[in-house]
Motif scaffolding. Structure first.
Motif, mmCIF file in Angstrom:
data_model
loop_
_atom_site.group_PDB
_atom_site.id
_atom_site.type_symbol
_atom_site.label_atom_id
_atom_site.label_comp_id
_atom_site.label_asym_id
_atom_site.label_seq_id
_atom_site.Cartn_x
_atom_site.Cartn_y
_atom_site.Cartn_z
ATOM 1 N N ASP A 89 0.706 -1.156 0.033
ATOM 2 C CA ASP A 89 -0.130 -0.048 -0.149
ATOM 3 C C ASP A 89 0.942 1.458 -0.109
ATOM 4 O O ASP A 89 0.657 2.334 -0.562
ATOM 5 C CB ASP A 89 -0.945 0.018 1.169
ATOM 6 C CG ASP A 89 -1.954 -1.072 0.974
ATOM 7 O OD1 ASP A 89 -2.117 -1.819 0.049
ATOM 8 O OD2 ASP A 89 -2.582 -1.102 1.890
ATOM 9 N N TYR B 183 -0.208 2.767 -3.264
ATOM 10 C CA TYR B 183 -1.402 3.932 -3.130
ATOM 11 C C TYR B 183 -0.658 5.363 -2.388
ATOM 12 O O TYR B 183 -1.352 6.465 -2.659
ATOM 13 C CB TYR B 183 -2.417 3.386 -2.215
ATOM 14 C CG TYR B 183 -3.321 2.321 -2.784
ATOM 15 C CD1 TYR B 183 -3.811 2.369 -4.139
ATOM 16 C CD2 TYR B 183 -2.932 0.989 -2.361
ATOM 17 C CE1 TYR B 183 -4.392 1.242 -4.749
ATOM 18 C CE2 TYR B 183 -3.493 -0.156 -3.111
ATOM 19 C CZ TYR B 183 -4.261 -0.011 -3.891
ATOM 20 O OH TYR B 183 -4.828 -1.329 -4.624
ATOM 21 N N ILE C 238 -3.604 6.975 3.053
ATOM 22 C CA ILE C 238 -4.151 5.771 2.624
ATOM 23 C C ILE C 238 -4.210 5.081 4.191
ATOM 24 O O ILE C 238 -4.060 5.634 4.946
ATOM 25 C CB ILE C 238 -2.878 4.905 1.830
ATOM 26 C CG1 ILE C 238 -1.549 5.104 2.744
ATOM 27 C CG2 ILE C 238 -2.683 5.654 0.506
ATOM 28 C CD1 ILE C 238 -0.434 4.470 2.267
ATOM 29 N N PRO D 198 -3.453 1.722 5.629
ATOM 30 C CA PRO D 198 -2.999 0.370 5.543
ATOM 31 C C PRO D 198 -3.186 -0.499 6.885
ATOM 32 O O PRO D 198 -3.743 0.081 7.780
ATOM 33 C CB PRO D 198 -1.462 0.736 5.401
ATOM 34 C CG PRO D 198 -1.352 2.029 6.028
ATOM 35 C CD PRO D 198 -2.429 2.619 5.791
#
Length: 134
Positions: free
Chosen positions: A21, A25, A80, A82
């Motif tokens: 991630d 991202y 993000i 995670p």
């Protein structure tokens, strides 16, 4: 200026997903392969960086050197979500130099996923069952 990302989680799969991630991202660039570190040491690092007592211990941890400036990494990390606890360690943290010295000595973190039920494993179970019935 380089920094480190410390990734802590309940299990290694969550650490693997969080590392993915970060790259995919969060658009955070790793300057080296993620390294495996002792969960207890990761917990100590968290307490040292955050300056708060530990709420829960982790069972798996990885450390990765980043190409991104610490501020940029933190900004991207906020966007993000995670499945692990991630702490950015910059040169302003007292343990940064210690980590930089130890980093090359740590073993690589295995980022491959172990599939619990593989077709090959099922074949082996079937063969064992057939041979015991004969």
């Amino acid at each position: 200026m380089k920094s480190f990302a410390l990734v802590r989680a309940d299990d290694s799969d969550k650490v693997k997903i969080a590392l993915h991630d970060l790259e995919r991202y969060g658009h955070i660039q790793f300057s080296a392969t993620p390294k495996c570190i002792e969960p207890n040491y990761a917990d100590e690092l968290l307490v040292s960086v955050m300056g708060v007592s530990l709420k829960s211990k982790c069972n798996s941890a990885a450390l990765v050197e980043l190409n991104n400036h610490a501020g940029a990494a933190i900004s991207r990390l906020k966007k993000i979500h995670p499945p692990a606890h991630i702490i950015i360690i910059s040169p302003r943290h007292k343990m940064f130099e210690e980590l930089a010295g130890k980093f090359p000595k740590y073993p690589e973190f295995d980022r491959t996923f172990n599939h619990q039920k593989s077709p090959q494993g099922l074949d082996m179970i079937q063969e064992k069952g057939e041979s015991s019935n004969a």
